[in-house]
Design an enzyme around this catalytic site. Sequence first.
Site, PDB file in Angstrom:
ATOM      1  N   CYS A  85       0.830  -1.204   0.000  1.00 49.27           N
ATOM      2  CA  CYS A  85       0.000   0.000   0.000  1.00 49.27           C
ATOM      3  C   CYS A  85       0.866   1.258   0.000  1.00 49.27           C
ATOM      4  O   CYS A  85       1.445   1.613   1.027  1.00 49.27           O
ATOM      5  CB  CYS A  85      -0.921  -0.033   1.228  1.00 49.27           C
ATOM      6  SG  CYS A  85      -1.948   1.428   1.381  1.00 49.27           S
TER       7      CYS A  85
ATOM      8  N   CYS B  13      -0.450   4.095   2.191  1.00 47.81           N
ATOM      9  CA  CYS B  13      -0.189   3.865   3.615  1.00 47.81           C
ATOM     10  C   CYS B  13       1.285   4.106   3.949  1.00 47.81           C
ATOM     11  O   CYS B  13       1.611   4.734   4.950  1.00 47.81           O
ATOM     12  CB  CYS B  13      -0.524   2.431   4.001  1.00 47.81           C
ATOM     13  SG  CYS B  13      -2.097   1.844   3.366  1.00 47.81           S
ATOM     14  N   ASP B  14       2.186   3.596   3.122  1.00 51.76           N
ATOM     15  CA  ASP B  14       3.587   3.515   3.535  1.00 51.76           C
ATOM     16  C   ASP B  14       4.542   4.385   2.720  1.00 51.76           C
ATOM     17  O   ASP B  14       5.696   4.571   3.121  1.00 51.76           O
ATOM     18  CB  ASP B  14       4.068   2.059   3.424  1.00 51.76           C
ATOM     19  CG  ASP B  14       3.285   1.141   4.348  1.00 51.76           C
ATOM     20  OD1 ASP B  14       2.810   1.627   5.386  1.00 51.76           O
ATOM     21  OD2 ASP B  14       3.149  -0.054   4.024  1.00 51.76           O
TER      22      ASP B  14
HETATM   23  C1  LIG Z   1       0.516  -3.384   5.618  1.00 47.86           C
HETATM   24  C2  LIG Z   1      -0.691  -2.494   5.564  1.00 47.86           C
HETATM   25  C3  LIG Z   1      -0.595  -1.202   6.003  1.00 47.86           C
HETATM   26  C4  LIG Z   1      -1.711  -0.375   5.975  1.00 47.86           C
HETATM   27  N1  LIG Z   1      -1.566   0.901   6.435  1.00 47.86           N
HETATM   28  C5  LIG Z   1      -2.622   1.733   6.394  1.00 47.86           C
HETATM   29  C6  LIG Z   1      -2.494   3.077   6.834  1.00 47.86           C
HETATM   30  O1  LIG Z   1      -1.406   3.517   7.232  1.00 47.86           O
HETATM   31  N2  LIG Z   1      -3.602   3.858   6.786  1.00 47.86           N
HETATM   32  C7  LIG Z   1      -4.801   3.409   6.323  1.00 47.86           C
HETATM   33  O2  LIG Z   1      -5.777   4.170   6.342  1.00 47.86           O
HETATM   34  N3  LIG Z   1      -4.950   2.150   5.881  1.00 47.86           N
HETATM   35  C8  LIG Z   1      -3.897   1.303   5.904  1.00 47.86           C
HETATM   36  N4  LIG Z   1      -4.032   0.027   5.427  1.00 47.86           N
HETATM   37  C9  LIG Z   1      -5.322  -0.390   4.873  1.00 47.86           C
HETATM   38  C10 LIG Z   1      -6.278  -0.791   6.014  1.00 47.86           C
HETATM   39  O3  LIG Z   1      -5.626  -1.734   6.849  1.00 47.86           O
HETATM   40  C11 LIG Z   1      -7.557  -1.382   5.448  1.00 47.86           C
HETATM   41  O4  LIG Z   1      -8.141  -0.485   4.538  1.00 47.86           O
HETATM   42  C12 LIG Z   1      -8.557  -1.652   6.575  1.00 47.86           C
HETATM   43  O5  LIG Z   1      -7.988  -2.555   7.500  1.00 47.86           O
HETATM   44  C13 LIG Z   1      -9.847  -2.250   6.028  1.00 47.86           C
HETATM   45  O6  LIG Z   1     -10.679  -2.544   7.117  1.00 47.86           O
HETATM   46  P1  LIG Z   1     -11.822  -3.658   7.010  1.00 47.86           P
HETATM   47  O7  LIG Z   1     -12.440  -3.683   8.360  1.00 47.86           O
HETATM   48  O8  LIG Z   1     -12.644  -3.418   5.836  1.00 47.86           O
HETATM   49  O9  LIG Z   1     -11.068  -5.030   6.717  1.00 47.86           O
HETATM   50  P2  LIG Z   1      -9.898  -5.790   7.469  1.00 47.86           P
HETATM   51  O10 LIG Z   1      -9.071  -4.898   8.299  1.00 47.86           O
HETATM   52  O11 LIG Z   1      -9.232  -6.588   6.395  1.00 47.86           O
HETATM   53  O12 LIG Z   1     -10.667  -6.777   8.455  1.00 47.86           O
HETATM   54  C14 LIG Z   1     -11.386  -7.875   7.984  1.00 47.86           C
HETATM   55  C15 LIG Z   1     -11.854  -8.667   9.174  1.00 47.86           C
HETATM   56  O13 LIG Z   1     -12.728  -9.698   8.731  1.00 47.86           O
HETATM   57  C16 LIG Z   1     -12.430 -10.874   9.422  1.00 47.86           C
HETATM   58  N5  LIG Z   1     -12.936 -12.018   8.649  1.00 47.86           N
HETATM   59  C17 LIG Z   1     -12.657 -12.390   7.375  1.00 47.86           C
HETATM   60  N6  LIG Z   1     -13.312 -13.531   7.072  1.00 47.86           N
HETATM   61  C18 LIG Z   1     -14.031 -13.860   8.173  1.00 47.86           C
HETATM   62  C19 LIG Z   1     -14.896 -14.947   8.499  1.00 47.86           C
HETATM   63  N7  LIG Z   1     -15.151 -15.936   7.637  1.00 47.86           N
HETATM   64  N8  LIG Z   1     -15.452 -14.986   9.747  1.00 47.86           N
HETATM   65  C20 LIG Z   1     -15.232 -13.992  10.637  1.00 47.86           C
HETATM   66  N9  LIG Z   1     -14.418 -12.945  10.378  1.00 47.86           N
HETATM   67  C21 LIG Z   1     -13.813 -12.906   9.168  1.00 47.86           C
HETATM   68  C22 LIG Z   1     -10.926 -10.837   9.604  1.00 47.86           C
HETATM   69  O14 LIG Z   1     -10.495 -11.734  10.625  1.00 47.86           O
HETATM   70  C23 LIG Z   1     -10.754  -9.366   9.971  1.00 47.86           C
HETATM   71  O15 LIG Z   1     -10.972  -9.184  11.344  1.00 47.86           O
HETATM   72  C24 LIG Z   1      -2.938  -0.838   5.462  1.00 47.86           C
HETATM   73  C25 LIG Z   1      -3.044  -2.144   5.013  1.00 47.86           C
HETATM   74  C26 LIG Z   1      -1.932  -2.973   5.061  1.00 47.86           C
HETATM   75  C27 LIG Z   1      -2.049  -4.388   4.588  1.00 47.86           C
END
Ligand SMILES: Cc1cc2nc3c(=O)[nH]c(=O)nc-3n(C[C@H](O)[C@H](O)[C@H](O)COP(=O)(O)OP(=O)(O)OC[C@H]3O[C@@H](n4cnc5c(N)ncnc54)[C@H](O)[C@@H]3O)c2cc1C
Length: 308
Positions: free
Chosen positions: A131, A134-135
């Site tokens: 990303c 992000c980084d």
């Molecule tokens: C290395 C890295 C660095 C990042 N840095 C930044 C940053 O600096 N700033 C920023 O704004 N964004 C950053 N991001 C992006 C950010 O992390 C994501 O946009 C954000 O986490 C998305 O949130 P979400 O809740 O949609 O999904 P996720 O955070 O992906 O969470 C998904 C959840 O669903 C759960 N899940 C999946 N399948 C199932 C199932 N079958 N049963 C129950 N639970 C399930 C998982 O366990 C998890 O808890 C970064 C991403 C990465 C990979």
Amino acid sequence: MEKVVIIGSGCAGLTAALYTARANLNPLVLTGTMPGGLLTTTSLVENYPGFPEGIDGYELVSRIQQQAERFGARIKFSTVEKVDLSNRPFAVLADGEEIKTASLIIATGASHRHLGLNSEAALEKKGVTYCATCDGALPMFRNQPVVVVGGGDSACEEALYLTRFASIVYIIHRRNALRASKIMAHRVLSSPRIIPVWDSIVVDILDVNKGKVTGVRIKNVKTNEEKTIDCAGVFIAIGHIPNTTLFKGVIEMDENGYIITRNGASTNIEGIFAAGDCVDHKYRQAITAAGMGCAAAIETERYLAEIG
Ligand SMILES: Cc1cc2nc3c(=O)[nH]c(=O)nc-3n(C[C@H](O)[C@H](O)[C@H](O)COP(=O)(O)OP(=O)(O)OC[C@H]3O[C@@H](n4cnc5c(N)ncnc54)[C@H](O)[C@@H]3O)c2cc1C
């Protein structure tokens, strides 16, 4: 029976939990195998509003969780294996236990595609990232050469964004033309700070022994010739896979498996809402996921009030 079950405990799921908890709906959050979601894998989040010095990703989601729990959200370490959304209440099977619920918020996120190299895994967070937004601005990449792997719109966006910080950006693509939209490809190819490297794949990321990225070993797929490009960072932009297989054929999705929402966070099934990266293939940020979690929660609250 539960009033609301939230599948996923990332920024989207936990923010939905905070809002539904404050609406006295006593939500149940099923964490999945990655409690806290993707943000827990990053050490420094500098673009989440409210933290001028930046904040550790794990700490940020832990705080959102505590905030939700303070108002009565229940967090359960459990992974959903199956759903039956054909009847009401909806049935969710998680770690062998059947949970019935009047409404459902899907916040299962998306996983990024990996190159599949051992060195990629070993150097993740040590110069290998998925990303640029992000980084890209981190000190380790400033005024240094970096590499972007991929040839689609995301790879182009990452490459253009990185020109603000890096000394030079190499974009490594397995074909001899970008797959991105014409306008995006034109921007990339006319940037004096981006060097395309065609017909090439990354075969190794250096240097695992030094514990940081110092370069990539690439192979030309037409000539088999190998060479090394020195760089401080590798941004892998070869696509994401939304975690939505569970809902295939029942919840409406686009051709890539992202859930289609309408009127905010509603899905094609009344009473089921979706938020975060399982819906959003465009922004993929913690703040946008949290915002979508908030919207899903408010709509859930309204739906439950309507059905009484
Ligand atoms: C290395 C890295 C660095 C990042 N840095 C930044 C940053 O600096 N700033 C920023 O704004 N964004 C950053 N991001 C992006 C950010 O992390 C994501 O946009 C954000 O986490 C998305 O949130 P979400 O809740 O949609 O999904 P996720 O955070 O992906 O969470 C998904 C959840 O669903 C759960 N899940 C999946 N399948 C199932 C199932 N079958 N049963 C129950 N639970 C399930 C998982 O366990 C998890 O808890 C970064 C991403 C990465 C990979």
